[in-house]
Design an enzyme around this catalytic site. Structure first.
Site, PDB file in Angstrom:
ATOM      1  N   ASP A  17       0.853  -1.194   0.000  1.00 22.81           N
ATOM      2  CA  ASP A  17       0.000   0.000   0.000  1.00 22.81           C
ATOM      3  C   ASP A  17       0.887   1.241   0.000  1.00 22.81           C
ATOM      4  OD1 ASP A  17      -1.769   2.124   0.700  1.00 22.81           O
ATOM      5  OD2 ASP A  17      -3.134   0.674   1.609  1.00 22.81           O
ATOM      6  N   ASP A  53       4.109  -0.452  -8.437  1.00 23.10           N
ATOM      7  CA  ASP A  53       3.616   0.246  -9.624  1.00 23.10           C
ATOM      8  C   ASP A  53       3.407   1.722  -9.342  1.00 23.10           C
ATOM      9  OD1 ASP A  53       1.414  -0.620  -7.880  1.00 23.10           O
ATOM     10  OD2 ASP A  53       0.152   0.420  -9.344  1.00 23.10           O
ATOM     11  N   THR A  89       4.459 -11.547  -9.988  1.00 20.12           N
ATOM     12  CA  THR A  89       3.362 -11.812  -9.064  1.00 20.12           C
ATOM     13  C   THR A  89       2.050 -11.600  -9.821  1.00 20.12           C
ATOM     14  OG1 THR A  89       3.113  -9.537  -8.300  1.00 20.12           O
ATOM     15  CG2 THR A  89       4.774 -10.896  -7.187  1.00 20.12           C
ATOM     16  N   TYR A  91      -0.372  -9.535  -9.060  1.00 21.35           N
ATOM     17  CA  TYR A  91      -0.587  -8.107  -9.216  1.00 21.35           C
ATOM     18  C   TYR A  91       0.294  -7.546 -10.315  1.00 21.35           C
ATOM     19  CZ  TYR A  91      -3.500  -7.398  -5.060  1.00 21.35           C
ATOM     20  OH  TYR A  91      -4.520  -7.401  -4.149  1.00 21.35           O
ATOM     21  N   GLU A  92       1.536  -7.988 -10.341  1.00 20.73           N
ATOM     22  CA  GLU A  92       2.483  -7.480 -11.329  1.00 20.73           C
ATOM     23  C   GLU A  92       2.033  -7.791 -12.747  1.00 20.73           C
ATOM     24  OE1 GLU A  92       7.346  -7.725 -12.038  1.00 20.73           O
ATOM     25  OE2 GLU A  92       6.345  -8.910 -10.466  1.00 20.73           O
TER      26      GLU A  92
END
Length: 244
Positions: A17, A53, A89, A91-92
Protein backbone atom coordinates in the site's frame (compact mmCIF):
# COMPACT_ATOMS: atom_id res chain seq x y z
CA UNK A 1 9.90 -11.14 15.65
CA UNK A 2 9.73 -14.15 13.29
CA UNK A 3 13.48 -14.44 12.68
CA UNK A 4 16.43 -14.39 15.06
CA UNK A 5 18.69 -11.33 14.58
CA UNK A 6 20.85 -11.51 11.48
CA UNK A 7 19.30 -14.72 10.10
CA UNK A 8 17.48 -13.53 6.96
CA UNK A 9 19.33 -13.09 3.69
CA UNK A 10 16.60 -11.40 1.69
CA UNK A 11 13.34 -9.52 2.19
CA UNK A 12 10.80 -9.09 -0.61
CA UNK A 13 8.43 -6.10 -0.63
CA UNK A 14 6.01 -6.40 -3.53
CA UNK A 15 3.29 -3.86 -4.31
CA UNK A 16 2.59 -2.66 -0.80
CA UNK A 17 0.00 0.00 0.00
CA UNK A 18 1.56 3.38 -0.99
CA UNK A 19 -0.18 5.32 1.81
CA UNK A 20 -0.06 8.55 -0.26
CA UNK A 21 -0.82 10.99 2.58
CA UNK A 22 2.29 12.42 4.24
CA UNK A 23 0.59 11.90 7.59
CA UNK A 24 0.53 8.16 6.87
CA UNK A 25 4.09 7.90 5.55
CA UNK A 26 5.19 5.87 8.58
CA UNK A 27 2.92 3.04 7.38
CA UNK A 28 4.85 2.59 4.13
CA UNK A 29 6.87 -0.62 4.21
CA UNK A 30 9.97 1.27 3.06
CA UNK A 31 9.69 3.93 5.78
CA UNK A 32 12.63 4.24 8.16
CA UNK A 33 10.63 2.68 10.99
CA UNK A 34 10.38 -0.56 9.01
CA UNK A 35 13.92 -0.32 7.65
CA UNK A 36 15.26 -0.32 11.22
CA UNK A 37 13.35 -3.58 11.79
CA UNK A 38 14.65 -5.16 8.58
CA UNK A 39 18.18 -4.32 9.70
CA UNK A 40 17.58 -6.40 12.81
CA UNK A 41 16.66 -9.59 10.93
CA UNK A 42 18.91 -9.26 7.86
CA UNK A 43 22.49 -10.45 7.93
CA UNK A 44 25.13 -7.98 6.77
CA UNK A 45 25.02 -7.89 2.98
CA UNK A 46 21.41 -9.05 3.03
CA UNK A 47 19.04 -7.49 0.54
CA UNK A 48 15.62 -5.95 0.16
CA UNK A 49 14.01 -6.58 -3.25
CA UNK A 50 11.35 -3.94 -3.79
CA UNK A 51 8.70 -3.65 -6.51
CA UNK A 52 5.82 -1.23 -6.93
CA UNK A 53 3.62 0.25 -9.62
CA UNK A 54 3.37 3.53 -7.67
CA UNK A 55 5.86 6.11 -8.92
CA UNK A 56 5.57 8.38 -5.87
CA UNK A 57 6.17 5.48 -3.49
CA UNK A 58 9.21 4.46 -5.51
CA UNK A 59 10.62 7.99 -5.38
CA UNK A 60 10.11 8.04 -1.62
CA UNK A 61 11.73 4.61 -1.25
CA UNK A 62 14.89 5.26 -3.25
CA UNK A 63 15.43 8.39 -1.13
CA UNK A 64 14.64 6.66 2.18
CA UNK A 65 16.62 3.43 1.78
CA UNK A 66 20.12 4.98 1.61
CA UNK A 67 19.38 7.05 4.72
CA UNK A 68 19.12 3.81 6.72
CA UNK A 69 22.22 2.00 5.53
CA UNK A 70 21.14 0.35 2.26
CA UNK A 71 23.03 0.67 -1.02
CA UNK A 72 20.85 0.66 -4.12
CA UNK A 73 21.36 -1.31 -7.33
CA UNK A 74 19.24 -2.51 -10.26
CA UNK A 75 17.12 0.64 -10.03
CA UNK A 76 14.52 0.91 -12.77
CA UNK A 77 11.19 2.63 -13.27
CA UNK A 78 10.10 0.29 -16.09
CA UNK A 79 11.27 -3.22 -15.33
CA UNK A 80 9.45 -4.89 -18.23
CA UNK A 81 10.08 -2.22 -20.87
CA UNK A 82 11.78 -4.76 -23.16
CA UNK A 83 9.63 -7.74 -22.22
CA UNK A 84 8.79 -9.60 -19.00
CA UNK A 85 11.69 -10.04 -16.58
CA UNK A 86 11.70 -12.86 -14.02
CA UNK A 87 8.65 -14.36 -12.36
CA UNK A 88 5.73 -11.95 -12.00
CA UNK A 89 3.36 -11.81 -9.06
CA UNK A 90 -0.35 -11.84 -9.88
CA UNK A 91 -0.59 -8.11 -9.22
CA UNK A 92 2.48 -7.48 -11.33
CA UNK A 93 1.10 -9.41 -14.29
CA UNK A 94 -2.19 -7.54 -13.98
CA UNK A 95 -0.49 -4.14 -13.89
CA UNK A 96 1.80 -5.09 -16.80
CA UNK A 97 -1.21 -6.08 -18.91
CA UNK A 98 -2.72 -2.66 -18.14
CA UNK A 99 0.43 -0.98 -19.44
CA UNK A 100 1.55 0.30 -16.03
CA UNK A 101 5.34 0.46 -15.67
CA UNK A 102 6.77 -1.57 -12.80
CA UNK A 103 9.44 0.03 -10.60
CA UNK A 104 12.09 -2.14 -8.98
CA UNK A 105 15.28 -1.81 -6.97
CA UNK A 106 17.58 -3.95 -4.86
CA UNK A 107 18.83 -2.52 -1.54
CA UNK A 108 21.88 -4.15 0.07
CA UNK A 109 22.48 -3.68 3.79
CA UNK A 110 25.87 -2.20 4.69
CA UNK A 111 27.45 -1.24 8.04
CA UNK A 112 25.73 1.87 9.36
CA UNK A 113 25.16 3.90 12.49
CA UNK A 114 22.07 6.07 12.52
CA UNK A 115 22.93 9.78 12.78
CA UNK A 116 20.65 12.29 14.40
CA UNK A 117 18.51 13.87 11.65
CA UNK A 118 19.29 17.46 10.72
CA UNK A 119 16.16 18.10 8.64
CA UNK A 120 13.45 19.58 10.87
CA UNK A 121 10.68 17.71 9.05
CA UNK A 122 12.36 14.39 9.75
CA UNK A 123 12.89 15.37 13.39
CA UNK A 124 9.22 16.33 13.77
CA UNK A 125 8.00 13.16 12.07
CA UNK A 126 10.29 10.94 14.17
CA UNK A 127 9.12 12.78 17.31
CA UNK A 128 5.49 12.14 16.41
CA UNK A 129 6.15 8.53 15.40
CA UNK A 130 7.69 7.83 18.81
CA UNK A 131 5.77 9.95 21.31
CA UNK A 132 2.38 10.00 19.57
CA UNK A 133 2.40 6.28 18.83
CA UNK A 134 -1.06 4.96 19.62
CA UNK A 135 -2.78 8.35 19.34
CA UNK A 136 -5.45 8.26 16.64
CA UNK A 137 -5.08 10.26 13.44
CA UNK A 138 -8.29 12.06 14.33
CA UNK A 139 -6.94 13.21 17.71
CA UNK A 140 -3.61 14.25 16.21
CA UNK A 141 -5.32 16.17 13.46
CA UNK A 142 -7.70 17.91 15.85
CA UNK A 143 -5.36 18.82 18.71
CA UNK A 144 -1.77 18.75 17.41
CA UNK A 145 -1.40 19.14 13.65
CA UNK A 146 -4.18 21.53 12.65
CA UNK A 147 -3.55 25.26 12.25
CA UNK A 148 -3.09 27.10 15.51
CA UNK A 149 -1.93 24.04 17.43
CA UNK A 150 1.50 23.02 18.70
CA UNK A 151 3.40 19.76 19.03
CA UNK A 152 3.28 20.09 22.82
CA UNK A 153 -0.52 19.96 22.68
CA UNK A 154 0.10 16.22 22.60
CA UNK A 155 0.74 16.62 26.33
CA UNK A 156 -1.52 19.53 27.28
CA UNK A 157 -4.51 17.61 25.90
CA UNK A 158 -3.45 14.54 27.91
CA UNK A 159 -3.18 12.42 24.78
CA UNK A 160 -0.19 10.58 26.26
CA UNK A 161 1.13 10.22 29.84
CA UNK A 162 3.78 12.76 30.83
CA UNK A 163 5.29 14.75 33.68
CA UNK A 164 4.74 18.50 33.91
CA UNK A 165 6.09 21.53 35.75
CA UNK A 166 8.90 20.98 38.25
CA UNK A 167 8.67 17.21 37.85
CA UNK A 168 9.39 17.61 34.13
CA UNK A 169 12.34 19.94 34.82
CA UNK A 170 13.76 17.47 37.31
CA UNK A 171 13.38 14.60 34.85
CA UNK A 172 15.24 16.61 32.19
CA UNK A 173 18.11 17.32 34.58
CA UNK A 174 18.41 13.59 35.31
CA UNK A 175 17.98 12.39 31.71
CA UNK A 176 20.95 10.62 30.20
CA UNK A 177 22.32 10.60 26.66
CA UNK A 178 23.44 13.33 24.30
CA UNK A 179 20.76 16.00 24.05
CA UNK A 180 19.44 17.61 20.88
CA UNK A 181 17.39 20.81 20.75
CA UNK A 182 14.88 21.62 18.04
CA UNK A 183 12.47 24.46 17.28
CA UNK A 184 9.33 23.83 15.28
CA UNK A 185 6.77 26.56 15.98
CA UNK A 186 7.86 30.21 15.73
CA UNK A 187 11.62 29.54 15.69
CA UNK A 188 13.95 32.43 16.61
CA UNK A 189 15.60 34.17 13.66
CA UNK A 190 19.13 33.15 12.87
CA UNK A 191 19.07 30.05 15.10
CA UNK A 192 19.57 26.55 13.67
CA UNK A 193 16.35 24.60 13.86
CA UNK A 194 18.14 21.44 15.04
CA UNK A 195 21.39 21.25 17.01
CA UNK A 196 23.16 19.44 19.85
CA UNK A 197 22.76 21.20 23.17
CA UNK A 198 24.38 20.97 26.60
CA UNK A 199 22.64 21.11 29.96
CA UNK A 200 24.32 24.47 30.60
CA UNK A 201 22.92 25.93 27.37
CA UNK A 202 19.40 24.81 28.22
CA UNK A 203 19.38 27.09 31.26
CA UNK A 204 19.75 30.16 29.03
CA UNK A 205 16.81 29.37 26.71
CA UNK A 206 13.48 31.23 26.98
CA UNK A 207 11.01 29.74 29.44
CA UNK A 208 7.38 30.64 30.19
CA UNK A 209 7.61 33.71 27.95
CA UNK A 210 4.29 34.33 26.25
CA UNK A 211 4.37 34.44 22.44
CA UNK A 212 8.10 35.20 22.20
CA UNK A 213 9.59 33.54 19.10
CA UNK A 214 11.77 30.71 20.28
CA UNK A 215 9.98 30.29 23.59
CA UNK A 216 8.64 26.94 22.37
CA UNK A 217 11.48 24.42 22.19
CA UNK A 218 11.97 20.70 22.47
CA UNK A 219 14.78 18.43 23.61
CA UNK A 220 15.27 14.74 22.83
CA UNK A 221 18.08 12.25 23.24
CA UNK A 222 19.75 10.74 20.18
CA UNK A 223 17.47 7.70 20.10
CA UNK A 224 14.25 9.55 20.94
CA UNK A 225 13.71 7.59 24.15
CA UNK A 226 12.54 10.74 25.97
CA UNK A 227 11.55 14.31 25.21
CA UNK A 228 11.14 17.62 27.02
CA UNK A 229 8.84 20.36 25.70
CA UNK A 230 9.08 23.98 26.85
CA UNK A 231 6.03 26.06 25.95
CA UNK A 232 5.42 29.80 25.65
CA UNK A 233 2.37 29.48 27.93
CA UNK A 234 3.04 30.20 31.60
CA UNK A 235 0.22 27.85 32.62
CA UNK A 236 1.18 24.96 30.31
CA UNK A 237 4.15 22.72 30.95
CA UNK A 238 6.93 22.25 30.63
CA UNK A 239 6.43 18.58 29.84
CA UNK A 240 8.61 15.49 29.97
CA UNK A 241 7.66 12.19 28.32
CA UNK A 242 9.39 8.83 28.01
CA UNK A 243 8.73 6.53 25.08
CA UNK A 244 6.08 3.99 25.99
Amino acid sequence: MLFPPGEAGRVYINFGDPWPSNRHAKRRLTHGNFLRLYRQVLKMGGQIHFKTDNQDLFTFSVEELPLFGFELSEVTRDLHANGPVGVMTDYEAKFHEQGLPICRCVATMVPWEEPFPTDIRRVKNRWLDVFADGVSDAELGRHVLSDGNYLWHLFSWNLVPCLSGDAARQALSEASGKKYLFYYEEPPEGEPLVRPVTAEELVTLPADARAIPGADWYVVDKDFTWTFAQTHEADCGPYFCRKA
